[in-house]
Design an enzyme around this catalytic site. Sequence first.
Site, PDB file in Angstrom:
ATOM      1  CE1 TYR A   1      27.109  41.801 -46.129  1.00 36.19           C
ATOM      2  CE2 TYR A   1      26.504  39.720 -47.156  1.00 36.19           C
ATOM      3  CZ  TYR A   1      27.473  40.628 -46.774  1.00 36.19           C
ATOM      4  OH  TYR A   1      28.786  40.371 -47.018  1.00 36.19           O
TER       5      TYR A   1
ATOM      6  CE1 TYR B   1      29.946  39.114 -51.093  1.00 39.71           C
ATOM      7  CE2 TYR B   1      29.518  37.210 -52.490  1.00 39.71           C
ATOM      8  CZ  TYR B   1      29.510  37.814 -51.250  1.00 39.71           C
ATOM      9  OH  TYR B   1      29.079  37.106 -50.143  1.00 39.71           O
TER      10      TYR B   1
ATOM     11  CE  LYS C   1      25.893  32.781 -55.096  1.00 40.95           C
ATOM     12  NZ  LYS C   1      27.024  33.684 -54.953  1.00 40.95           N
TER      13      LYS C   1
HETATM   14  C1  LIG Z   1      28.013  33.858 -53.905  1.00 42.04           C
HETATM   15  C2  LIG Z   1      29.405  34.078 -54.309  1.00 42.04           C
HETATM   16  C3  LIG Z   1      30.481  33.695 -53.481  1.00 42.04           C
HETATM   17  C4  LIG Z   1      30.270  33.143 -52.088  1.00 42.04           C
HETATM   18  O1  LIG Z   1      29.603  31.933 -52.092  1.00 42.04           O
HETATM   19  P1  LIG Z   1      28.865  31.415 -50.749  1.00 42.04           P
HETATM   20  O2  LIG Z   1      28.371  30.054 -51.107  1.00 42.04           O
HETATM   21  O3  LIG Z   1      27.781  32.401 -50.460  1.00 42.04           O
HETATM   22  O4  LIG Z   1      29.906  31.388 -49.669  1.00 42.04           O
HETATM   23  C5  LIG Z   1      31.757  33.899 -53.949  1.00 42.04           C
HETATM   24  N1  LIG Z   1      31.989  34.429 -55.170  1.00 42.04           N
HETATM   25  C6  LIG Z   1      30.985  34.780 -55.994  1.00 42.04           C
HETATM   26  C7  LIG Z   1      31.307  35.336 -57.344  1.00 42.04           C
HETATM   27  C8  LIG Z   1      29.667  34.638 -55.589  1.00 42.04           C
HETATM   28  O5  LIG Z   1      28.665  35.027 -56.402  1.00 42.04           O
END
Ligand SMILES: *Cc1c(COP(=O)(O)O)cnc(C)c1O
Length: 428
Positions: free
Chosen positions: A20, A148, A278
């Site tokens: 971003y 998100y 994550k």
């Molecule tokens: C970070 C995140 C994503 C996207 O994951 P990426 O590995 O960056 O593609 C999707 N949903 C939530 C809740 C997130 O925090």
Amino acid sequence: MKADSDKLIATDRRHIWHPYSAFASDLPIYAVESAQGVRIKLVDGRELIDGMSSWWCAIHGYNHPEMNAALSAQLARMSHVMFGGLTHEPAVKLANQLVEITPEVLQSVFFADSGSVSVEVAMKMAIQYWNAKRQASKQKFLTIRYGYHGDTFGAMSVTDPVNGMHSLFSEALAQQYFADTPGCGFGAACSETDIAPLQQLLEAHRNSIAAVILEPIVQGAGGMRFYSAEYLRRVSELCTEHDVLLIVDEIATGFGRTGKLFACEHADIAPDIMCIGKALTGGYMTLAATLTTGEVSQTISNGDPGVFMHGPTFMANPLACTAANASIDLLLESPWQQNIANIETGLRRGLQPCSDLNSVKDVRVLGAIGVVELHDPVDMKTIQPMFVDAGVWIRPFGRLVYLMPPFIINDAELGILTEAVYQVLSSY
Ligand SMILES: *Cc1c(COP(=O)(O)O)cnc(C)c1O
């Protein structure tokens, strides 16, 4: 040293995009030499205490000897083989472990290469499920504002329309349903007014909705908001009542961050589909997974075309699965509930003074997440160097300055992080 750092940064600015960001922006950027435990060492020689866990991921800190040993051993065996027609122990062990530690109904695992892709997979599963049940009109999704779910097109379509700039992509994005986010905070009761927006959309559009998708309890990158477990419980009941699947996106909340292993445990609910990512690999490499029930996987497989239509090249990468296995073992062997409770106490104590600052609108803490919400967006050009000068790595966005440190952080290090937030916000 300083000269090496400047050289790296100059070339970086010429050729590389960052998350971003504008190309060749003049916002500060720092070159990292190495990282160890909760410390990030910069090429210019400075050392920073990590308040971000590299965006929720590095729960055991950096350069962990047991993680390193597991990965070296796997590297000597194989770093990758294709997953079409082949399988391997790291993937099998990981799938078993994930089925074991997630809600009991979740029995099958699809390995994806990033969080966003695991969301795409979840959405495709929901659509294929209803298609196999001869309800092909159920192809839309219902979610709540300030969510998100990632940066790919399907994930973007269910991300907050304002934060996600839907207007910019209006012709390319699928149109989904958005309900107002609940006003009931974590620990509060949930009223009919809180649930009504989602309930009304479900009642009106149940024949076109495949699934409700949301982040359980904590909305991350869309606003760092915490909502009531009772709301989540009501959503789960309404989904069952209206014949709509429930997808929980635990990509940020999973693996202990909110004080439970998975945030949906706060509400004691079982989703039909769950996305994780994550912290799955302890921040070592990219891996995500989409878990679903026996009912969903069987229905998809018995329907037309008889297969699930997704299969990434690097699916179930053995190194990534090994990192995940080592990370989950480390987590489960550690007193993680106690560690997170300690962090929660330290965050509350340390961030509390911020509520007296005029620039601060709200201070909130849940598990190992501490948020200071400001009235106005921060100026990154000014504030980022202030944090670095204070010896901490804290990366605000918009009106939010927040901490989510590695679970191994001690009280003194946590105190340095919270004190830096207070000091920087007082003088900023
Ligand atoms: C970070 C995140 C994503 C996207 O994951 P990426 O590995 O960056 O593609 C999707 N949903 C939530 C809740 C997130 O925090």
